[in-house]
Design an enzyme around this catalytic site. Structure first.
Site, mmCIF file in Angstrom:
data_model
loop_
_atom_site.group_PDB
_atom_site.id
_atom_site.type_symbol
_atom_site.label_atom_id
_atom_site.label_comp_id
_atom_site.label_asym_id
_atom_site.label_seq_id
_atom_site.Cartn_x
_atom_site.Cartn_y
_atom_site.Cartn_z
ATOM 1 N N ASP A 190 0.785 -1.232 0.000
ATOM 2 C CA ASP A 190 0.000 0.000 0.000
ATOM 3 C C ASP A 190 0.821 1.289 0.000
ATOM 4 O O ASP A 190 0.261 2.365 -0.179
ATOM 5 C CB ASP A 190 -0.932 0.018 1.220
ATOM 6 C CG ASP A 190 -1.943 -1.112 1.171
ATOM 7 O OD1 ASP A 190 -2.317 -1.517 0.056
ATOM 8 O OD2 ASP A 190 -2.355 -1.593 2.246
ATOM 9 N N ASP A 214 0.460 5.543 2.245
ATOM 10 C CA ASP A 214 -0.450 4.908 3.200
ATOM 11 C C ASP A 214 -0.084 5.322 4.623
ATOM 12 O O ASP A 214 -0.577 6.310 5.132
ATOM 13 C CB ASP A 214 -0.422 3.396 3.026
ATOM 14 C CG ASP A 214 -1.497 2.709 3.856
ATOM 15 O OD1 ASP A 214 -2.585 3.284 3.994
ATOM 16 O OD2 ASP A 214 -1.256 1.609 4.377
ATOM 17 N N ASP A 218 3.743 0.217 10.153
ATOM 18 C CA ASP A 218 2.706 -0.767 10.461
ATOM 19 C C ASP A 218 3.340 -1.982 11.130
ATOM 20 O O ASP A 218 4.327 -2.529 10.632
ATOM 21 C CB ASP A 218 1.992 -1.233 9.190
ATOM 22 C CG ASP A 218 1.011 -0.198 8.653
ATOM 23 O OD1 ASP A 218 0.948 0.915 9.218
ATOM 24 O OD2 ASP A 218 0.316 -0.505 7.671
ATOM 25 N N ARG A 270 -3.529 8.124 14.367
ATOM 26 C CA ARG A 270 -2.775 6.870 14.541
ATOM 27 C C ARG A 270 -1.361 7.118 15.061
ATOM 28 O O ARG A 270 -0.379 6.880 14.385
ATOM 29 C CB ARG A 270 -2.715 6.070 13.240
ATOM 30 C CG ARG A 270 -4.068 5.644 12.724
ATOM 31 C CD ARG A 270 -3.934 4.673 11.557
ATOM 32 N NE ARG A 270 -5.248 4.216 11.105
ATOM 33 C CZ ARG A 270 -5.442 3.299 10.184
ATOM 34 N NH1 ARG A 270 -4.392 2.737 9.593
ATOM 35 N NH2 ARG A 270 -6.655 2.941 9.823
#
Length: 392
Positions: A190, A214, A218, A270
């Protein structure tokens, strides 16, 4: 006689010059050392940055990590391979010796990667990093940008330190050299700066991450025992995701330490967003947000400790966000211990009970500083500007 006097005079002038140069050099070095010692330096940086000979002892870094990653002693030893990147080019299937992919994916064993000079690396496909690999960008300016970026896939004992990763773009599925030189198919990605997939014992330290398609970082699909420290996250909508998706229950075992990082400017959400697992978020600086700073779903646990949250001038002042399912709030445990709030920031804690402790082992544990020291502790977050002499 006159000639002897002249020689004698020149000799003593030379001695005086040597003394002056020695004094001046020592004084400058002492001044630099005093300046760096005078900083409120966090425990990770204290471990190696005060050593003026750090270039000769790069592997000292491996014993400086704290938090759930523990110490990175598996990344050093007599069998360590020293590899220097000299070529910024890339080939996803047949990398040349001297390139980053050759050192990170092709070579097997313990590898400590450094860089010969400043360079901009445009990866053709995501870089899959082998276990027991350290990527050490100290002393030079290394950018991984403008296409594919980094993936840590089913590997362990990896350090990424001192790299700028930005403008990462989505990639179509295709073949790529995987860990230990194995060619493997890789699905569509992504556009994350760094993505962890089923990885363990990973330390992400002193990197600067921004402006990716993105997210910036992660931690997914059962990854655990992670420490994310001293990084600068900026200019990004989705910053850090901990936990793959709501249905991936294996992330219940995820344990992540987020410490001494600088979030901002222009970070939206986030920081992190947590699913299922546990995060200890300590001594970080938050320079505003748009939607929220810390969010979660699927019964995550968070101990937010001695962070500094500076709310945006306008907009949402609440630090936290919780996803609800079918109109019913998920069970979640968010606890704030010793956090500092400025500009109207607020933190919605879970009512009743007590937050889970990190339960660190002795080698993982560290003393969390008072929130009043956070600005100083995070002053050097991101890639360090190391001088060409000694101080870093």
């Amino acid at each position: 006689m006159a000639f002897n006097k002249l020689i004698n005079s020149i000799f003593w002038c030379f001695i005086l010059l040597v003394v002056m140069v020695t004094f001046f050099t020592t004084n400058v070095s002492s001044t630099k050392q005093s300046k760096i010692e005078g900083m409120q330096m966090n425990v990770i940086d204290q471990c190696w940055r005060l050593n003026p000979e750090w270039r000769k002892h790069r592997q000292q870094l491996a014993v400086c990590s704290v938090g759930f990653v523990g110490k990175m002693t598996n990344n050093i030893g007599k069998d360590l391979i020293h590899y220097k990147v000299t070529d910024p080019s890339d080939h996803p299937l047949n990398p040349r010796p001297g390139t980053l992919r050759y050192g990170a994916s092709r070579i097997q064993g313990k590898v400590w990667i450094t860089f010969q000079k400043d360079m901009n690396i445009k990866l053709e496909k995501p870089l899959l990093i082998s276990s027991f690999t350290t990527i050490d960008g100290r002393g030079v300016n290394v950018h991984i940008a403008d296409n594919a970026c980094l993936m840590i896939y089913k590997t362990t004992n990896i350090i990424i330190h001192g790299i700028r990763v930005h403008h990462c773009r989505p990639q179509a599925a295709g073949m790529v050299m995987g860990p230990n030189g194995n060619i493997m198919p890789l699905g569509q990605v992504d556009g994350d700066a760094i993505r962890l997939v089923s990885a363990s014992k990973i330390w992400i330290d002193h990197n600067t991450l921004y402006d990716c398609q993105d997210g910036l970082l992660d931690v997914t699909r059962g990854s655990t025992d992670i420490t994310i420290s001293n990084n600068w996250f900026r200019e990004q909508n989705k910053v850090m995701l901990l936990g793959h998706d709501d249905g991936f229950v294996r992330d219940k075992n995820m344990k992540v330490t987020v410490v001494y990082n600088y979030f901002g400017p222009n970070c939206n959400q986030r920081m992190p967003r947590i699913r299922h697992g546990y995060a200890h978020v300590a001594n970080n600086l938050y320079m505003g947000w748009v939607q929220y700073a810390i969010g979660g779903s699927m019964e995550p646990s968070l101990k937010s400790q001695s962070n500094l949250f500076i709310a945006p001038t306008t907009g949402k002042k609440e630090v936290t966000w919780r996803k609800s399912s079918n109109g019913i709030g998920d069970m979640w445990e968010f606890y704030s211990v010793g956090d500092a709030f400025e500009n109207g920031a607020s933190f919605m804690e879970t009512k009743g009970g007590q937050g889970k402790k990190p339960n660190y082992t002795p080698e993982q544990s560290f003393k969390v500083a008072d929130a009043k020291f956070v600005k100083s502790l995070t002053r050097s977050s991101g890639v360090l500007q190391c001088s060409k002499t000694s101080i870093c």
